[in-house]
Design a protein around this motif. Sequence first.
Motif, PDB file in Angstrom:
ATOM      1  N   ARG A 102      52.860  22.131  38.167  1.00  0.00           N
ATOM      2  CA  ARG A 102      52.817  23.503  38.671  1.00  0.00           C
ATOM      3  C   ARG A 102      53.342  23.668  40.085  1.00  0.00           C
ATOM      4  O   ARG A 102      53.668  24.785  40.489  1.00  0.00           O
ATOM      5  CB  ARG A 102      51.367  24.015  38.608  1.00  0.00           C
ATOM      6  CG  ARG A 102      50.858  24.245  37.202  1.00  0.00           C
ATOM      7  CD  ARG A 102      49.363  24.501  37.200  1.00  0.00           C
ATOM      8  NE  ARG A 102      48.875  24.869  35.881  1.00  0.00           N
ATOM      9  CZ  ARG A 102      47.599  24.789  35.501  1.00  0.00           C
ATOM     10  NH1 ARG A 102      46.681  24.367  36.356  1.00  0.00           N
ATOM     11  NH2 ARG A 102      47.241  25.141  34.289  1.00  0.00           N
ATOM     12  N   VAL A 103      53.389  22.599  40.871  1.00  0.00           N
ATOM     13  CA  VAL A 103      53.786  22.753  42.265  1.00  0.00           C
ATOM     14  C   VAL A 103      55.233  23.239  42.346  1.00  0.00           C
ATOM     15  O   VAL A 103      56.108  22.808  41.607  1.00  0.00           O
ATOM     16  CB  VAL A 103      53.596  21.429  43.040  1.00  0.00           C
ATOM     17  CG1 VAL A 103      54.516  20.332  42.530  1.00  0.00           C
ATOM     18  CG2 VAL A 103      53.810  21.657  44.524  1.00  0.00           C
ATOM     19  N   SER A 104      55.475  24.175  43.257  1.00  0.00           N
ATOM     20  CA  SER A 104      56.800  24.766  43.419  1.00  0.00           C
ATOM     21  C   SER A 104      57.669  23.896  44.324  1.00  0.00           C
ATOM     22  O   SER A 104      57.187  23.307  45.303  1.00  0.00           O
ATOM     23  CB  SER A 104      56.664  26.163  44.035  1.00  0.00           C
ATOM     24  OG  SER A 104      57.920  26.657  44.459  1.00  0.00           O
ATOM     25  N   THR A 105      58.951  23.848  44.034  1.00  0.00           N
ATOM     26  CA  THR A 105      59.876  23.129  44.905  1.00  0.00           C
ATOM     27  C   THR A 105      59.962  23.780  46.287  1.00  0.00           C
ATOM     28  O   THR A 105      60.371  23.125  47.260  1.00  0.00           O
ATOM     29  CB  THR A 105      61.285  23.069  44.298  1.00  0.00           C
ATOM     30  OG1 THR A 105      61.729  24.400  43.989  1.00  0.00           O
ATOM     31  CG2 THR A 105      61.300  22.224  43.031  1.00  0.00           C
ATOM     32  N   ASP A 106      59.550  25.028  46.398  1.00  0.00           N
ATOM     33  CA  ASP A 106      59.621  25.725  47.688  1.00  0.00           C
ATOM     34  C   ASP A 106      58.607  25.202  48.703  1.00  0.00           C
ATOM     35  O   ASP A 106      58.717  25.509  49.897  1.00  0.00           O
ATOM     36  CB  ASP A 106      59.431  27.234  47.503  1.00  0.00           C
ATOM     37  CG  ASP A 106      60.632  27.882  46.832  1.00  0.00           C
ATOM     38  OD1 ASP A 106      61.768  27.537  47.215  1.00  0.00           O
ATOM     39  OD2 ASP A 106      60.440  28.712  45.927  1.00  0.00           O
TER      40      ASP A 106
END
Length: 257
Positions: free
Chosen positions: A170-174
């Motif tokens: 779930r972690v965003s690349t942003d």
Amino acid sequence: METNGIDIHYYRTGNPDGVTLVLAHGLYDDGRCFAPTMAEFTDQFDVIAIDARGHGLSDAPSIGYTIDDRVADLAGLLDELSIDSPILWGHSMVGNTVACLAATYPTLPRTLVLEDPAGMLHGIHERASEERIFNVRELIESWHNQSCTALLESFEHEAWKEYLFHARRRVSTDVTEIFRNGYRRPSTTFSKITCPTLILRADVDDDQRALDRERVDRFDDARLEHVTNAGHCIRRDEFGTTVHLIRQFLSDSVETE
């Protein structure tokens, strides 16, 4: 809960009449990664675990990952939930966020637990190179693209595998923008913290221990514990010791009745 222009997701359990204990995860994790820990404190405390922006089920905007943004997210959530004088426990990235929140709003937290906080770690307050940011983005993308089996097998801690799996998916690349902005230095943060503080540190060498003690001396009221055989995520490496140290600290420093 909507705060600071985004939706922040949180989990809540435990004793509704107890002092509120807020658990804030490190980079790449999410609130569910605290699930085994939450279970150890629900008898006595009202326990909340949050998903930081870009993590878990919280919003993941492309911007807003400076330390000021992260402090505003946490302070705004506490305000929206009408939580007064909480215990704040932050790991790594959010250990730095929690410390900066306590430095900015000294009367807000009742006490702090900082688990291997970023900014105390050697050199981690510096802004990362573009190459480092690119490599972290590629790492996150690899978690998103790996097979379920391969990703699960990459984690060492059996009790946490499921939680880490979902957090990495779930972690965003942003969140790589956190590296671009860096962390607040101990010299500009720790001296402004006035509440009782427990700092749990990984098992580091003697030179780093001496440097840690120098930095902790900047606090008004702090206790430093280097945990033998523990790496950066202390509660996963030495779960029983972590729970014992925190329970002991809270019994000494927090009025729970």
